[in-house]
Enzyme design. Structure first.
Site, PDB file in Angstrom:
ATOM      1  N   PRO A 240       0.836  -1.208   0.000  1.00  0.00           N
ATOM      2  CA  PRO A 240       0.000   0.000   0.000  1.00  0.00           C
ATOM      3  C   PRO A 240       0.868   1.255   0.000  1.00  0.00           C
ATOM      4  O   PRO A 240       1.269   1.759   1.041  1.00  0.00           O
ATOM      5  CB  PRO A 240      -0.808  -0.140   1.293  1.00  0.00           C
ATOM      6  CG  PRO A 240       0.052  -0.971   2.189  1.00  0.00           C
ATOM      7  CD  PRO A 240       0.821  -1.901   1.299  1.00  0.00           C
ATOM      8  N   ASP A 415       5.649   2.583   2.329  1.00  0.00           N
ATOM      9  CA  ASP A 415       4.818   1.404   2.588  1.00  0.00           C
ATOM     10  C   ASP A 415       4.017   1.688   3.856  1.00  0.00           C
ATOM     11  O   ASP A 415       4.570   1.747   4.957  1.00  0.00           O
ATOM     12  CB  ASP A 415       5.706   0.172   2.766  1.00  0.00           C
ATOM     13  CG  ASP A 415       4.910  -1.116   2.958  1.00  0.00           C
ATOM     14  OD1 ASP A 415       3.709  -1.039   3.273  1.00  0.00           O
ATOM     15  OD2 ASP A 415       5.499  -2.201   2.805  1.00  0.00           O
ATOM     16  N   HIS A 416       2.697   1.842   3.711  1.00  0.00           N
ATOM     17  CA  HIS A 416       1.868   2.235   4.844  1.00  0.00           C
ATOM     18  C   HIS A 416       1.783   1.147   5.911  1.00  0.00           C
ATOM     19  O   HIS A 416       1.373   1.408   7.048  1.00  0.00           O
ATOM     20  CB  HIS A 416       0.455   2.604   4.356  1.00  0.00           C
ATOM     21  CG  HIS A 416      -0.177   3.714   5.130  1.00  0.00           C
ATOM     22  ND1 HIS A 416      -0.022   3.863   6.491  1.00  0.00           N
ATOM     23  CD2 HIS A 416      -0.957   4.744   4.734  1.00  0.00           C
ATOM     24  CE1 HIS A 416      -0.694   4.919   6.899  1.00  0.00           C
ATOM     25  NE2 HIS A 416      -1.266   5.478   5.859  1.00  0.00           N
ATOM     26  N   ARG A 417       2.150  -0.084   5.575  1.00  0.00           N
ATOM     27  CA  ARG A 417       2.167  -1.139   6.584  1.00  0.00           C
ATOM     28  C   ARG A 417       3.307  -0.934   7.573  1.00  0.00           C
ATOM     29  O   ARG A 417       3.245  -1.426   8.710  1.00  0.00           O
ATOM     30  CB  ARG A 417       2.330  -2.516   5.914  1.00  0.00           C
ATOM     31  CG  ARG A 417       1.219  -2.879   4.933  1.00  0.00           C
ATOM     32  CD  ARG A 417       1.560  -4.135   4.154  1.00  0.00           C
ATOM     33  NE  ARG A 417       2.807  -3.981   3.396  1.00  0.00           N
ATOM     34  CZ  ARG A 417       3.327  -4.940   2.627  1.00  0.00           C
ATOM     35  NH1 ARG A 417       2.710  -6.116   2.525  1.00  0.00           N
ATOM     36  NH2 ARG A 417       4.455  -4.729   1.969  1.00  0.00           N
ATOM     37  N   VAL A 418       4.356  -0.218   7.120  1.00  0.00           N
ATOM     38  CA  VAL A 418       5.559  -0.035   7.928  1.00  0.00           C
ATOM     39  C   VAL A 418       5.623   1.364   8.535  1.00  0.00           C
ATOM     40  O   VAL A 418       5.989   1.536   9.701  1.00  0.00           O
ATOM     41  CB  VAL A 418       6.823  -0.288   7.068  1.00  0.00           C
ATOM     42  CG1 VAL A 418       8.092  -0.140   7.902  1.00  0.00           C
ATOM     43  CG2 VAL A 418       6.775  -1.671   6.425  1.00  0.00           C
TER      44      VAL A 418
END
Length: 443
Positions: A240, A415-418
């Site tokens: 994402p 990376d929006h997960r990170v």
């Protein structure tokens, strides 16, 4: 018994390769550590060493063969006292079946053997020798491998009782199946339904039919281009992305760089703007340590040192060599290392450890006159900085007066997960501060 030599995985992402050249021939004696072949991966040509010792009994894959899958048998080694007659061909997959089992496995083997009036080619071949999580070979008898495959057993979870820890029939006959490994899409956080629903593009034949009657040249994809296509497609589908943009004024940096290069001229050192960008990003990752992280499937790994990857364009693709510990290296050391890595990348002479890893990447297209662009994250990195050209632009000074400055536009793909939005903004602000106040980077 004959030992299969398997196509090695020379990098964590390698799935297939080209057997470029054999350095041995049938009948040659090899020892552990001897070079036996040259393997072309998607990135480089590497030498492959023998793990076992013996005599090369049969070469199964000819040199120059492309698309050889990892763990495919490519040759067979014979031990002392064995001959080529001990190699039994398997019609099922065209690869040799190892020698027969010891007497204690004879009864079980008999039930799996073909009937006398059936062609021998119908015999069930043992699965290829498996490998552990660290890439090391797991030694198991052919019968044990067949039983394990039938029962869905993971041989990496079984302790062998045979010679030198070899797994035999007795070790697997009463073992219980392990839980099946999660599909790759689930390991990445995607549901099976979502993976199945991913749209597929038109086939090669369908695309070719669209251009019937038009002149074109068909370019065959090499391993590097196939890997780039697969990884970037995966990145855009599964990572994402979000984007943060800033303009950075370079006049102070350009002046400081000119002064340093005059003083370093006697040492043959010439710093580039890109060297300052590498250092600025490395120090920013130390200032914002929560952003110095990578995505690891079901967890985030926060790195201690700043290992910064830099995209290097080569013919037919690109490399991203990694400058480890960039935060603790001087500008001149970073400059020398970057020049060396870039030169060897263009010759495809980098070792896997030199272009794998890192938590952050830089892609600089400023030298091509590109003012701004959005870069695709290279998993498992948490972010990548897209760097544009420095361009003279009108700016409003702190006192409100109009002036002209050299402005470089950058875009941070995250990376929006990170990394969340505020954290990404903090990281980009730190990069900007370092570049606009370059003397701070030497403190």
């Amino acid at each position: 018994m004959p030992t299969e030599i398997l196509m090695p995985a020379l990098s964590p992402t390698m799935e297939e390769g080209t057997l470029a050249k054999w350095l041995v021939k049938e009948g040659d004696t090899v020892s552990s550590g001897d070079l036996i072949a040259e393997i072309e991966t998607d990135k480089a040509t590497m030498e492959f060493e023998a793990v076992d010792e013996g005599v090369v009994g049969k070469i199964l894959v000819a040199e120059g063969s492309e698309g050889v899958k990892v763990n495919t048998p490519i040759a067979v080694l014979l031990e002392d006292g064995e001959s080529a007659d001990d190699i039994q061909s398997s019609a099922a997959n065209g690869t040799p079946a190892p020698a027969a089992e010891p007497a204690k496995d004879a009864a079980a083997a008999k039930s799996e053997a073909p009937k006398d009036d059936a062609p021998k080619a119908e015999a069930k071949a043992a699965p290829a020798a498996p490998q552990g999580a660290d890439g090391s070979r797991i030694f198991a008898s052919p019968l044990a491998r067949r039983i394990a495959a039938d029962k869905g057993l993971d041989l990496a979870q079984i302790t062998g009782s045979g010679p030198k820890g070899r797994i035999v029939k007795a070790d697997v006959i009463d073992a219980k199946p392990q839980a099946a490994a999660a599909p790759k899409a689930e390991a990445a956080g995607a549901s099976p339904a979502a993976a199945a629903a991913a749209p597929a593009g038109p086939s090669a034949d369908q695309v070719a039919r669209m251009y019937e009657g038009r002149d074109y040249e068909e370019v065959k994809l090499d391993g590097m281009r196939k890997t780039i296509a697969a990884r970037l497609t995966e990145a855009k589908q599964q990572v994402p992305h979000f984007y943060l943009r800033r303009d950075i004024q370079l006049d102070a940096l350009l002046k400081f760089r000119g002064e340093l290069n005059k003083q370093l001229e006697a040492r043959g050192v010439k710093l580039s703007v890109n060297d300052f960008i590498i250092k600025a990003c490395a120090l920013a990752l130390q200032s914002v340590p929560d952003a110095n992280a990578v995505w690891a499937g079901d967890r985030v790994l926060k790195m201690k040192a700043s290992d910064v990857a830099v995209a290097v364009a080569i013919e037919g693709g690109l490399f991203t060599p990694v400058l480890q510990d960039s935060d603790s290296k001087s500008l001149s050391a970073l400059s020398a290392e970057m020049k060396d890595l870039a030169a060897r990348a263009r010759d495809r002479k980098l070792a896997p450890h030199e272009y794998q890893g890192g938590s952050f990447a830089i892609s600089n297209l400023g030298m091509f006159g590109i003012e701004n662009f959005d870069a695709v994250i290279n998993p498992p990195h948490g972010a990548i900085l897209a760097v544009g050209a420095g361009v003279k632009k009108p700016v409003v000074g702190k006192d409100g007066e109009l002036a002209v400055a050299t402005v470089m536009s950058v875009t941070l793909s995250v990376d929006h997960r990170v990394i969340d939005g505020a954290l990404g903004a903090e990281l980009l602000n730190a990069i900007k501060d370092n570049l606009e106040n370059p003397m701070v980077m030497l403190a």
